[in-house]
Design a protein around this motif. Sequence first.
Motif, short mmCIF file in Angstrom:
data_model
loop_
_atom_site.label_atom_id
_atom_site.label_comp_id
_atom_site.label_asym_id
_atom_site.label_seq_id
_atom_site.Cartn_x
_atom_site.Cartn_y
_atom_site.Cartn_z
N SER A 1 171.06 -7.81 28.82
CA SER A 1 172.05 -8.34 27.88
C SER A 1 173.31 -7.49 27.77
CB SER A 1 171.43 -8.54 26.49
OG SER A 1 170.95 -7.30 26.00
N ASP A 2 173.20 -6.17 27.93
CA ASP A 2 174.39 -5.33 27.85
C ASP A 2 175.38 -5.61 28.98
OD1 ASP A 2 173.90 -3.96 25.49
OD2 ASP A 2 172.79 -2.35 26.47
N SER A 3 174.89 -6.20 30.06
CA SER A 3 175.76 -6.54 31.20
C SER A 3 176.04 -8.03 31.26
CB SER A 3 175.11 -6.08 32.50
OG SER A 3 175.03 -4.69 32.55
N GLY A 4 175.90 -8.71 30.15
CA GLY A 4 176.17 -10.15 30.10
C GLY A 4 174.92 -11.01 30.04
N GLY A 5 173.80 -10.48 30.49
CA GLY A 5 172.53 -11.18 30.38
C GLY A 5 172.17 -12.02 31.60
N ASN A 6 170.86 -12.13 31.85
CA ASN A 6 170.33 -12.97 32.91
C ASN A 6 170.07 -14.38 32.43
OD1 ASN A 6 168.31 -10.23 33.98
ND2 ASN A 6 170.21 -10.88 34.91
N CYS A 7 170.09 -14.59 31.13
CA CYS A 7 169.86 -15.91 30.54
C CYS A 7 171.19 -16.43 30.01
CB CYS A 7 168.83 -15.82 29.42
SG CYS A 7 168.53 -17.37 28.57
N LYS B 1 173.02 -14.13 23.72
CA LYS B 1 174.20 -13.69 22.98
C LYS B 1 174.03 -12.17 22.86
CE LYS B 1 175.47 -17.87 20.70
NZ LYS B 1 175.78 -18.54 21.90
N PRO B 2 174.76 -11.39 23.70
CA PRO B 2 174.58 -9.94 23.69
C PRO B 2 174.67 -9.34 22.28
CG PRO B 2 175.91 -10.57 25.56
CD PRO B 2 175.74 -11.81 24.70
N GLY B 3 173.66 -8.55 21.95
CA GLY B 3 173.60 -7.90 20.65
C GLY B 3 172.88 -8.70 19.59
N TYR C 1 169.32 -8.04 22.51
CA TYR C 1 169.77 -6.84 21.82
C TYR C 1 170.54 -5.89 22.75
CZ TYR C 1 166.35 -8.27 18.31
OH TYR C 1 165.64 -8.97 17.38
N HIS C 2 171.44 -5.11 22.14
CA HIS C 2 172.12 -4.04 22.86
C HIS C 2 171.19 -2.85 22.95
CE1 HIS C 2 176.01 -5.88 23.11
NE2 HIS C 2 176.16 -5.97 21.80
N ASN C 3 171.40 -2.02 23.94
CA ASN C 3 170.72 -0.73 24.08
C ASN C 3 169.21 -0.82 23.94
OD1 ASN C 3 170.32 2.02 24.38
ND2 ASN C 3 170.89 2.52 22.28
#
Length: 171
Positions: free
Chosen positions: A113-119, A123-125, A139-141
């Motif tokens: 998700s931190d790189s845009g996500g595979n899904c 929604k990052p974060g 989630y981030h991190n």
Amino acid sequence: GVAGLQAIATARRLGAIVSATDVRPAAKEEIKSLGATFVGVEDDETASQTGAYAREMSDAFRQKQAELMATTVAKNDIVICTALVMGRRAPTIVTNAMVAAMKAGSVIVDLASDSGGNCEATKPGESIVTANGVTVLGYHNWPGRIPVATSALYARNLLTFLTTFWDKDAG
């Protein structure tokens, strides 16, 4: 990668029926060695993938992969996404249509998700629930979230172990 293999191993230990995909031929053997079923496109392009990290794939490959993943994702209760391409946006592997085909109560854990996500629904974060009841965790991190859970798990295991030897009556 390491995150995907650890997810496979943990899910298998918990009794899950696990399938996994990767574009690297070496990963196929690693997946099978952990007791999971390999699901993937095997062609000349994947055969040329060498080294520890995957390279970006062609549009033709991504189309073949999308067709295979559409049927595979719909059958699963949990999907864990870990695909990253060094220095680029994470590839979209799970589309909104695939998410819509999943059962209510299913969960997608998007470690990319931190790189845009595979899904596509990530929604990052955020943690979201789709209209059809699928929870998408973006989630981030992710690595920063793990120490608290692992510390609690270790403490609970240690307490359980020690209390088996503790004589409450002896004081």
